[in-house]
Scaffold this active site. Structure first.
Site, short mmCIF file in Angstrom:
data_model
loop_
_atom_site.label_atom_id
_atom_site.label_comp_id
_atom_site.label_asym_id
_atom_site.label_seq_id
_atom_site.Cartn_x
_atom_site.Cartn_y
_atom_site.Cartn_z
CB ILE A 1 11.58 9.39 12.88
CG1 ILE A 1 10.94 9.13 14.12
CG2 ILE A 1 13.13 8.87 12.91
CD1 ILE A 1 11.13 7.79 14.98
CG HIS B 1 5.74 -5.19 -2.03
ND1 HIS B 1 5.07 -4.50 -0.99
CD2 HIS B 1 5.84 -6.45 -1.35
CE1 HIS B 1 4.44 -5.43 -0.16
NE2 HIS B 1 5.05 -6.51 -0.40
CG ASP C 1 -0.26 -0.10 2.56
OD1 ASP C 1 1.31 0.07 2.52
OD2 ASP C 1 -0.81 0.10 3.63
CB CYS D 1 5.24 -2.29 1.85
SG CYS D 1 6.00 -1.62 0.19
#
EC number: 3.4.19.12
Lengths: 275, 250
Positions: A182, A269, A83, A86
């Protein structure tokens, strides 16, 4: 894949307008199909044998050779939902899981995580919302800390809890948001260095607002470099694509570090690898 | 607030977040106020004061905020109810980084960010964007005057909703974010304008200008798709011919 779900909001009236061409509609439909597929995959899946990858490529000699190479170093894989989040989800899951068995590393990380909020607020991030994400993030981190290095049963209990939290959209996305913050904080603190990685005329701050902080934006090298540096955690990414050779190339972030988190990258991905 | 706490799962981060925001915004300021209506945490009503020194000076505008169940991962929708001459009323508008796609909403933004951005965005040119209105300054000023007597069926006389308390000052960082936020009507999210619109504004902060690099890319993509479709068509045609030939040979 990185598409915001809101883009599925109805586009009534488009058909009247001839200038909106078929391609647009096809692409939109494709995005919706991708979204549907994506949502049928758990945010973080169960542990699977590495051989389960072979099923995906059973007629592809290039990939099959590479899976064999990968299998010489890794036994298992854990899939994540494609999405656009990942990398962040895979990283945080794998790292927290590791911390359960590494109390020293946990103490080190806890210190860094504790200080991270003040760094973000000092950079100008809105205190109100940063605190919101920070608290949920730390709640999960501290649950890991309570049992880190404990008895096998206790660790197993927290591991199950962790898996449940990572599959609850609310918690899971909050962790992703905080890691994105972060990462953005690290990029902005060291902007002179990271500017070199950004193509085109964008400043580091603009890049962070457009490519790092929004959800569903896919991660590139620069995100991984920044996050691994910010948390001082070694990440090894195995790159598996249709490129030449039978080897799956590994890349360590930061360079020369000892890898704690192992990820498998296939174009677009990231999944988690286990030795 | 107590009843809301009972109704929702306060363990859910999104709910916790909205309850915090409700608490933060509970006290009205002179610039804005917002609160959940009745016991629905996902629908709020807000009131903003028109920015001083603009056509909206002296105006008070009321509207709804609809929060998606994924909030704060997805942006809130804003619906203006008071006629203002800048935004259509009763139409969902959504915020994102100007010139960028709607998914550039950031979870670290909040309802306060959305309201401040709305106030800042009101005086910007409408430029034909969906959900925008291009009324003349005179019409807008007349609507601003009329707006103070507008009433909401839920909240009553909107002129009484704002207070004389100064809002929390806008930080340097917040300001730079606010300058970048644009509001657009819903429909435009799904489809980008097919042709690059000429940009009339020489200023650096062109809030609604189309990102020309994307449209050029789109055109290139279109050409590639057309070429590919052509290639597939030729391929199928040739295969079919080949089959036909095999058939005749047999």
């Amino acid at each position: 894949m990185a598409d915001d779900a809101s883009s599925s909001s109805a586009c009534t009236g488009n058909l009247v307008d001839n200038s909106i061409n078929q391609d647009e509609l096809i692409m939109k439909q494709q995005r919706e199909i991708e979204k549907e597929i994506s949502e049928s995959i758990p945010l973080v899946g169960d542990l699977e044998e590495l051989a389960s990858l072979e099923k995906e490529y059973n007629e592809d000699p290039v990939y099959l050779l590479k899976i064999k190479d990968l299998a010489s170093k890794y036994k298992c894989i854990r899939r994540t939902r494609p999405d656009g989040n990942c990398f962040f989800r895979a990283f945080s899951y794998a790292y927290l899981e590791h911390l359960l068995n590494d109390k020293d590393e946990y103490e080190k990380f806890h210190e860094i995580a504790k200080n991270s909020k003040d760094i973000l607020v000092a950079l100008g991030f809105p205190q109100f919302t940063v605190e919101d994400f920070y608290e949920t993030f730390m709640e999960v981190v501290q649950r890991v800390g309570e049992q880190a290095g404990g008895s096998p049963e206790a660790i197993e209990g927290v591991r199950t809890e962790l898996h449940e939290k990572f599959n609850k959209q609310g918690y899971s996305d909050y962790i992703v948001v905080y890691l994105r913050l972060i990462t953005s904080g690290q990029l902005q603190t060291q902007h002179d260095f990271y500017q070199n990685f950004i193509e085109g005329p964008r400043t580091v701050t603009e890049f962070c607002r457009q490519e790092v902080e929004p959800m569903y934006k896919e991660s590139d090298h620069i995100h991984i470099i920044a996050l691994s540096n910010a948390l001082n955690v070694g990440v090894r990414v195995k790159y598996m694509d249709r490129g030449e050779g039978s080897q799956v190339i590994a890349h360590d972030f930061p360079e020369g570090s000892k890898a704690i988190v192992h990820l498998l990258y296939r174009p677009g991905h990231y999944d988690i690898l286990y030795a | 607030m107590a009843d809301i706490g009972d109704k929702y799962n306060t363990k859910c981060p999104g709910v916790k977040r909205l309850m915090r925001e409700a608490l933060e915004l509970a006290e009205a300021t002179e610039e804005y106020c917002a609160r959940p209506i009745e016991d629905n945490l996902f629908e709020w009503h807000f009131t903003v004061r028109g920015p001083p020194g603009t056509d909206f000076d002296g105006g008070i505008y009321h509207g709804r905020i609809l929060l998606p169940k994924e909030y704060p991962m997805h942006p809130p929708h804003i619906i203006l109810l008071t006629p203002n001459g800048r935004f259509e009323v009763n139409k969902k508008i959504c915020l994102s980084i100007s010139g960028y796609h709607p998914e550039t909403w950031q979870p670290s933004w909040s309802i306060r960010t959305a309201l401040l951005a709305l106030i800042a965005f009101m005086p910007t040119p409408a430029e034909g964007t969906i959900g925008s209105l291009d009324y003349t300054p005179a019409e807008r000023k007349a609507l601003a005057k009329k707006s103070v007597s507008w009433t909401c069926s839920e909240c009553g006389d909107i002129a009484l909703l704002l207070s004389s308390n100064a809002a929390k000052p806008v930080t340097e960082e917040e300001k730079s974010v606010l300058d970048q936020i644009a509001f657009k009507g819903e429909e435009e999210q799904a489809t980008k304008p097919p042709e690059p619109e000429p940009t009339y504004e020489p200023e650096p902060q062109v809030l609604e200008s189309v990102d020309t690099s994307t449209t050029v890319l789109d055109q290139v993509l279109e050409i590639i798709v057309a070429l590919l479709l052509g290639a597939i068509a030729i391929f199928i045609y040739r295969r079919w011919n080949a089959y036909a030939q095999v058939d005749t040979e047999l």
